[in-house]
Design a protein around this motif. Structure first.
Motif, PDB file in Angstrom:
ATOM      1  N   VAL A   1       0.838  -1.208   0.000  1.00 33.79           N
ATOM      2  CA  VAL A   1       0.000   0.000   0.000  1.00 33.79           C
ATOM      3  C   VAL A   1       0.866   1.248   0.000  1.00 33.79           C
ATOM      4  N   GLN A   2       1.936   1.254   0.777  1.00 37.09           N
ATOM      5  CA  GLN A   2       2.815   2.420   0.862  1.00 37.09           C
ATOM      6  C   GLN A   2       3.421   2.786  -0.493  1.00 37.09           C
TER       7      GLN A   2
ATOM      8  N   ALA B   1       1.984   2.597  -3.389  1.00 32.27           N
ATOM      9  CA  ALA B   1       0.959   2.875  -4.399  1.00 32.27           C
ATOM     10  C   ALA B   1       1.127   4.271  -4.991  1.00 32.27           C
TER      11      ALA B   1
ATOM     12  N   ARG C   1      -3.977   4.069  -5.478  1.00 32.15           N
ATOM     13  CA  ARG C   1      -3.974   3.988  -4.010  1.00 32.15           C
ATOM     14  C   ARG C   1      -5.167   3.214  -3.469  1.00 32.15           C
TER      15      ARG C   1
ATOM     16  N   ALA D   1      -2.023   4.060   3.762  1.00 29.76           N
ATOM     17  CA  ALA D   1      -2.798   4.769   2.734  1.00 29.76           C
ATOM     18  C   ALA D   1      -2.719   6.277   2.925  1.00 29.76           C
TER      19      ALA D   1
ATOM     20  N   THR E   1       0.330   7.885   1.526  1.00 26.21           N
ATOM     21  CA  THR E   1       0.345   8.090   0.069  1.00 26.21           C
ATOM     22  C   THR E   1      -0.491   9.301  -0.345  1.00 26.21           C
TER      23      THR E   1
ATOM     24  N   LEU F   1      -3.918   9.480   0.486  1.00 24.83           N
ATOM     25  CA  LEU F   1      -5.335   9.119   0.456  1.00 24.83           C
ATOM     26  C   LEU F   1      -6.003   9.632   1.734  1.00 24.83           C
TER      27      LEU F   1
END
Length: 321
Positions: free
Chosen positions: A259-260, A262, A267, A295, A298, A300
């Motif tokens: 996830v990191q 993305a 994302r 998340a 990133t 999000l």
């Protein structure tokens, strides 16, 4: 009017079920692009299709749009899968019998490519389609997936696509059915299994040619790694128990890194995929906050991240247990 618009008037000869190829997957392989005796140079798609059929790969003709080149003899919504004996049933027409292959291409004189049916004996082919459209970094996604699954992808037959992507061919077990999926394993990673097909090397589409990667011509599909196979056929979510959750461990850390890493545009998709895998492994509650934090790192919004996690939890809870 050509034959594509009148399949019922010029049907291909009815043949029995596709025979198994005489060579087992571990036998010495025939190159994918040998000279095919009796194949006119004016029909390169048929030439390549016959070469693939000689290796026990069931094939059928495709149009420049990568869809079956023979129109269905039935109306919309028909459930026939070739039992009527006429061509025009897409992947269900596929055969490795050279006579049957020639008959199919005779009904599709404008075919510029061919499809290879997945999930059939003797190779039980599983295709990993790494798409690079819409900015997807599918190769990076696959590397992260392999890390999370603790497996190493073997060297195998690889086909380069006109868009810059690639198809990886793997051999599945005969007693396991791998289903088709789009993006379930990660952004840009599509799976072709039973009922699906891959565009064969030597095919030409509206976007260009499909060709074998260097070193692939005389290679057999490598077996699907066991760890990857478990992801292709995810287990149902475990029932709650009173003994508590397992520790996060390396797998949980790999999901967080997935996830990191993305990029913008992927994302939410990566977070949803990682959360589904976490819930399926019984670590959903434990990994919820680390995944939200990843998340947020990133860019999000937290509210969007938590909504995505809730959606993943609902989806996995709905799977048969």
């Amino acid at each position: 009017m050509d034959r594509l618009s009148r399949p019922a008037e010029q049907p291909a000869p009815r043949t029995p079920a596709v025979p198994d190829a005489p060579a087992a997957p571990d036998d010495p392989v025939v190159p994918l692009t040998p000279d095919a005796p009796g194949t006119p140079a004016a029909f390169p798609a048929l030439h390549h299709a016959l070469a693939a059929a000689s290796r026990g790969l069931a094939v059928f003709p495709l149009s420049r749009g990568k869809v079956p080149a023979i129109r269905s003899p039935h109306g919309a919504g028909a459930a026939c899968r070739g039992g009527c004996g006429r061509p025009g049933h897409g992947v269900h027409d596929a055969s490795c019998d050279p006579g049957r292959v020639r008959a199919l291409f005779a009904c599709a004189p404008r075919a510029t490519g061919y499809g290879i049916a997945c999930g059939r004996a003797p190779h039980w082919l599983v295709g990993i389609d790494l798409d690079v459209s819409h900015g997807a970094d599918s190769r990076r996604s696959l590397d992260l997936l392999a890390e999370a699954a603790h497996c190493t992808l073997p060297d195998t037959v690889t086909v380069l696509t006109p868009s810059g992507g690639r198809h990886l061919w793997l051999r599945g077990p005969a007693d396991v059915r791998v289903a088709n999926s789009v993006g379930r394993l990660g952004p840009g990673i599509d799976i072709r299994g039973a009922g699906g097909y891959l565009v064969g090397p030597g095919s030409v589409s509206v976007h260009g040619s499909y060709r074998l990667a260097p070193g692939s011509a005389c290679r057999s599909p490598a077996p699907v790694p066991e760890a990857l196979l478990r992801l292709l056929i995810p287990p149902p979510p475990p029932r709650p128990t009173a003994v508590g959750r397992p520790p996060t461990g390396a797998r949980g850390a790999a999901l967080v890194r997935f996830v990191q890493a993305a990029p913008v545009g992927q994302r939410n998709a990566r977070l949803f995929w990682a959360a589904c895998r976490a819930w399926e492994s019984g670590q959903g509650a434990e990994l919820a906050e680390p995944l939200v934090d990843a998340a947020r790192a990133t860019g999000l919004p937290e509210r969007e991240a938590r909504t995505t996690l809730a959606s993943a939890a609902r989806r996995t809870a709905a799977l048969p247990g």
